[in-house]
Scaffold this active site. Structure first.
Site, PDB file in Angstrom:
ATOM      1  N   GLU A 183      35.812  32.403  37.432  1.00 28.68           N
ATOM      2  CA  GLU A 183      34.409  31.969  37.384  1.00 28.68           C
ATOM      3  C   GLU A 183      33.762  32.320  36.048  1.00 28.68           C
ATOM      4  OE1 GLU A 183      33.095  30.081  39.550  1.00 28.68           O
ATOM      5  OE2 GLU A 183      34.200  30.392  41.414  1.00 28.68           O
ATOM      6  N   ASP A 318      42.463  22.747  43.123  1.00 31.36           N
ATOM      7  CA  ASP A 318      41.867  21.625  42.379  1.00 31.36           C
ATOM      8  C   ASP A 318      42.061  21.586  40.866  1.00 31.36           C
ATOM      9  OD1 ASP A 318      40.131  23.845  42.219  1.00 31.36           O
ATOM     10  OD2 ASP A 318      38.542  22.917  43.375  1.00 31.36           O
ATOM     11  N   GLU A 436      31.039  19.715  53.318  1.00 35.61           N
ATOM     12  CA  GLU A 436      31.983  20.531  52.552  1.00 35.61           C
ATOM     13  C   GLU A 436      33.431  20.260  53.001  1.00 35.61           C
ATOM     14  OE1 GLU A 436      31.458  22.275  49.973  1.00 35.61           O
ATOM     15  OE2 GLU A 436      32.886  23.910  49.855  1.00 35.61           O
ATOM     16  N   GLU A 489      31.339  17.186  42.585  1.00 39.20           N
ATOM     17  CA  GLU A 489      32.611  16.464  42.420  1.00 39.20           C
ATOM     18  C   GLU A 489      32.517  14.964  42.695  1.00 39.20           C
ATOM     19  OE1 GLU A 489      32.289  19.258  44.287  1.00 39.20           O
ATOM     20  OE2 GLU A 489      33.154  20.683  42.857  1.00 39.20           O
TER      21      GLU A 489
END
Ligand code: NAG
Ligand code: NAG
Length: 589
Positions: A183, A318, A436, A489
């Protein structure tokens, strides 16, 4: 007392002056020449209180085993963006897009203003209670993550104010004992590098370099591979170890940021550190339980073991896939290994992971979703679970971009089917937003494992497999997590598809998405994640959360799709997984 205080003050001043001198030294001598904005010369630069650049390595890497950036002049990459003609961009078209773009700008100003007033310097604004929260190191995640968005949207005054704050960030003042390497890399390091690429402001690069030097310590482990958990004290002392169970997304998504850092500073060690990860991925790609893909979790400590059996494009995996083609781009096409890895991965995804939902309409749209695979390797037995994640919606953009780069029309088309899949999913829920995580009824089944070919609606299947209580719209059979967290996304892929294909209806798709999101997430002063996408847009419960990616990613992609196609052209920039554009080395195609 007074004398002591004065002495202390003097000492503090002297220390500060020393820091500033050291900072100036750092800025002047360690960074390449880029135009410096006039207004910045007077800004204060306070170096962090610990000098990570000169921390002795516990597990030193000899100079000779540092891999240099690939040499040679960048290859001519194929043109990515659609050639928009003057005839296409009529006056009326331009006016509509300008109005939409202005609505995005308004929403951004509102969210930024609320953050500035109520959570300045904190990681996030809690948009209902209107206070700050520290969730990502406490250095001002939203502030750093938003820099390039502010620049792109022409909010230069706000940008200048935020950049001045950046000059005072002390990476050693984290309120947390442990931070996430992943992150921190994608949000902070990516944010700073991108803001520097756009503005040329050296102060930002100085802080990027300080942070890069700190995060580089994550690689100071016995096998020179990093853990995600960056424990501040252990990192200083060289006591970190790679994990036996680490997500592939963490390990595979450091390359773009570390490479850009090496390109800008001319110091190859950052690139070299992540190059070792690429080699592990390359070596294991064909021998996992689903050859071509890597399992969601791998053992990084004991030599990159890939015995796990779940494979997905969603959470924890991802961006490891996203970065393969993007690294090829950032390295100017000079490392063909990335092309090979990307192509193998896309082939496996196309053959094993994709599914078509069973749709009730007679003229069903041509759409696909990535599912999740459980493979046992041995007998080639694989189980495709039709689980659809919002996080997986980036896949449309990935396929389309890779298709353009490597000349595969099929992949561009798959990209469009995937991007339109998520857009369709948005419209299938009452709020106009997809959840989600949800499960859909696919065309295929265990007894008929053709998940890709179009199929007719089968009411018997719906009655058997659908939700007995009739709570979910057709053909969703379960909602695993009903939240919408303000994620980017879906619009990310629609944006990339628009820039690549020029198809105008995607602008209307994007606008409907934005209107739904705005209606469902708007709070008195900003926007908030919502509890349940099944609620009508005007009646959603909020969760008092606005993560930094709302301004950094979601609003940026919305703004860019309605802007002129030359703004942050896909032929000049590559986006990291937090939507931070890095300048590509090979301009002038
Ligand atoms: C519809 O689904 C049911 C239950 O899965 C199955 O038995 C039947 O053969 C299907 N009908 C058609 C026309 O495929
Ligand atoms: C519409 O905007 C584009 C820039 O995106 C410009 O090139 C074009 O000339 C504009 N069209 C008209 C009719 O003004």
């Amino acid at each position: 007392m007074a004398i002591i205080t004065a002495q202390r003050r003097f000492q503090r001043l002297a220390l500060l002056a020393m820091f500033c001198l050291a900072g100036t030294y750092l800025l002047l001598y360690r960074l390449p020449d880029r135009p410096l904005m006039e207004s910045w010369r007077t800004s204060t630069y306070v170096p962090s209180s610990f000098d990570w650049a000169h921390r002795p390595q516990k597990h030193p890497i000899p100079e000779s085993s540092i891999t240099d950036l690939p040499k040679g002049s960048p290859r001519q990459l194929p043109r990515i963006q659609h050639g928009f003609s003057k005839e296409e961009l009529t006056e009326a078209h331009n006016r509509t897009q300008r109005e939409r773009r202005d609505a995005i700008l308004e929403t951004t100003k509102r969210a930024w203003g609320a953050y500035r007033e109520h959570a300045w310097g904190r990681d996030e604004l809690n948009p209902q209670t209107m206070n700050g929260a520290d969730t990502f190191g406490g250095w001002g995640a939203t502030l750093v993550d938003s820099l390039d968005t502010l620049w792109i949207m022409g909010m230069k005054k706000e940008f200048a104010e935020a950049a001045r704050f950046v000059g005072t960030i002390d990476w050693d003042s984290s309120t947390l004992t442990e931070i996430s390497l992943f992150e921190t890399t994608i949000r902070y390091l990516g944010g700073l590098l991108s803001a520097y690429d756009l503005s040329g402001e050296k102060l930002l690069m100085g802080k990027a370099l300080e942070l890069g030097d700190m995060l580089y310590a994550a690689f100071d482990t016995p096998n020179h591979l990093p853990p995600n958990a960056f424990h501040m004290r252990k990192a200083r002392e060289g006591l970190l170890f790679a994990n036996t169970r680490e997500s592939i997304a963490v390990i595979g998504s450091l390359s773009l940021e570390f490479t850009r850092l090496s390109q800008i500073t001319g110091d190859a060690k950052y690139y070299s550190a992540t190059e070792a990860i690429k080699q592990g991925m390359e070596r294991t790609q064909d021998s996992t339980k689903l050859p071509g893909m890597w399992p969601t979790y791998i053992d990084v400590r004991n030599g990159f073991l890939t015995s796990d059996s779940s494979f997905t494009l969603g959470a924890s995996a991802d961006s490891a896939y996203e970065y393969l083609s993007k690294m090829y781009e950032l390295l100017g096409g000079l490392d063909r290994t990335y092309e090979t890895m990307h192509t193998k991965a896309m082939d496996t995804i196309k053959n094993r992971l994709l599914l078509r939902p069973m749709l009730p309409d007679t003229d069903a749209p041509d759409i696909l979703f990535p599912g999740t695979v459980f493979a046992n390797g041995a007998g080639g037995i694989i189980d495709l679970v039709p689980e659809v994640q919002h996080l997986g919606c980036f896949a449309g953009g990935m396929f389309a971009l890779g298709g353009k780069l490597f000349g595969s029309d099929e992949d561009v088309q798959v990209g469009e089917q995937l991007a339109r899949g998520c857009a369709w999913a948005y419209e299938s829920f009452p709020s106009g937003i997809m959840p989600e995580i949800a499960e859909i009824i696919p065309c295929g089944s265990e007894s008929n494992p053709d998940y890709i070919s179009p199929c007719e609606w089968n009411e018997t299947r719906w009655e058997r497999e659908g939700d007995r209580r009739g709570r979910f719209p057709k053909p969703w059979r379960a909602l695993r997590d009903r939240h919408y967290f303000l994620r980017p996304e879906a619009i990310e892929s629609i944006f990339i598809l628009y820039r690549i294909t020029g198809k105008k209806d995607l602008l209307d798709v994007a606008w409907r998405m934005f209107q739904s999101i705005q209606e469902a997430t708007k709070t008195a002063f900003a926007n908030s994640a919502i509890v349940d996408v099944l609620a009508e847009a005007g009646q959603t419960d909020k969760v008092n959360s606005m993560e930094s990616f709302w301004i950094a990613e979601t609003l940026k992609y919305f703004y860019l799709i309605f802007s002129e196609p030359e703004l942050i052209s896909l032929d000049e920039y590559v986006f990291n997984t937090e939507a931070h554009p890095f300048r590509l080395p090979n301009l002038g195609k």
